[in-house]
Scaffold this motif. Structure first.
Motif, PDB file in Angstrom:
ATOM      1  N   LEU A 142      -1.099   4.405  -1.325  1.00  0.00           N
ATOM      2  CA  LEU A 142      -2.497   4.175  -0.957  1.00  0.00           C
ATOM      3  C   LEU A 142      -2.669   4.495   0.525  1.00  0.00           C
ATOM      4  O   LEU A 142      -3.026   3.658   1.344  1.00  0.00           O
ATOM      5  CB  LEU A 142      -2.878   2.717  -1.256  1.00  0.00           C
ATOM      6  N   PHE A 187       0.826  -1.201   0.000  1.00  0.00           N
ATOM      7  CA  PHE A 187       0.000   0.000   0.000  1.00  0.00           C
ATOM      8  C   PHE A 187       0.867   1.261   0.000  1.00  0.00           C
ATOM      9  O   PHE A 187       0.575   2.229  -0.700  1.00  0.00           O
ATOM     10  CB  PHE A 187      -0.935   0.000   1.216  1.00  0.00           C
ATOM     11  N   ARG A 221      -7.228   4.700  -2.065  1.00  0.00           N
ATOM     12  CA  ARG A 221      -7.508   3.261  -2.067  1.00  0.00           C
ATOM     13  C   ARG A 221      -8.759   2.943  -2.882  1.00  0.00           C
ATOM     14  O   ARG A 221      -8.799   1.928  -3.597  1.00  0.00           O
ATOM     15  CB  ARG A 221      -7.651   2.760  -0.628  1.00  0.00           C
TER      16      ARG A 221
END
Length: 220
Positions: free
Chosen positions: A131, A126, A137
């Motif tokens: 993100l 991530f 996201r």
């Protein structure tokens, strides 16, 4: 398998496919054919196999009419399409989210201990794609829905069914309407893209595209 014949059929489908602006309202897609189209969406690849999507098949005339003022790109398709699909993207994806745990353990059948031990690797993933907030996201999840979108339109064209991808809508208003009907779960989803399916009302003009040399470059 006759690969040359298969390639010919695939290219014929791509030449057949166009973004139908209106459909013949008297012609309906059979349940068997539409389930085939949906199945090609379901079997589509997604990042890390998370399948962060949901396909709402909107056949209710009242809901279609309610969406119409806020879906200018689907204004003519909503009342005429045989089938209308609103593709949702899943929100709230974080390494510790129950959805990711369930997807990896119950769907992909990974050992629960392995999934729990790999949470750190998920954080690295991530972080590497920035993100770091819900908007990013959800946008990442939304990108995955376009893979399913493309596959469904291609499979439809392969069996002589027309389609039209639609981004022309007001997301906040569409989300509000769907939420009021309980179609977004517990704030789990938001609209990503729409696609209409049916049979063309009229023949389109010849397909035009940039040349292969203009759109591709080989790095040798």
């Amino acid at each position: 398998m006759n690969t040359n014949a298969t390639k010919k059929e695939v290219l014929e489908a791509y030449h057949f496919r166009h973004a139908a602006k209106a459909f013949d309202p008297t012609r309906k897609i059979s349940e068997e054919d539409f389930r085939f189209i949906l199945e090609t969406g379901r079997l589509s690849p997604s990042s890390n196999g998370l399948e962060a999507w949901k396909f709402l098949v909107v056949q209710n005339p009242e809901l279609r009419e309610e969406l119409r003022p806020f879906a200018y790109g689907a204004y003519n398709q909503l009342p005429t399409a045989s089938h209308m699909v609103v593709i949702l993207a899943r929100k709230g994806l974080i390494p510790e989210s129950p959805y990711i745990y369930e997807q990896l353990t119950k769907v992909k059948k990974y050992p629960a201990e392995m999934v729990r031990n790999n949470v750190g690797a998920w954080h690295d993933f991530f972080d590497s794609f920035h993100l770091d907030n819900e908007r990013a996201r959800t946008a990442w999840a939304s990108k995955q829905t376009y893979i399913a979108l493309g596959n469904m339109m291609t499979s439809a064209a392969m069996i002589g069914i027309d389609s039209c991808p639609i981004e022309g809508f007001v997301p906040d208003r569409v989300n509000e309407i769907l939420a009021q009907r309980g179609l977004l779960g517990d704030d789990e989803y938001e609209v990503s893209v729409m696609v209409a399916f049916g049979y063309r009302a009229k023949e389109p003009r010849d397909k035009t595209r940039r040349t292969m040399e203009q759109v591709s470059e080989w790095i040798l």
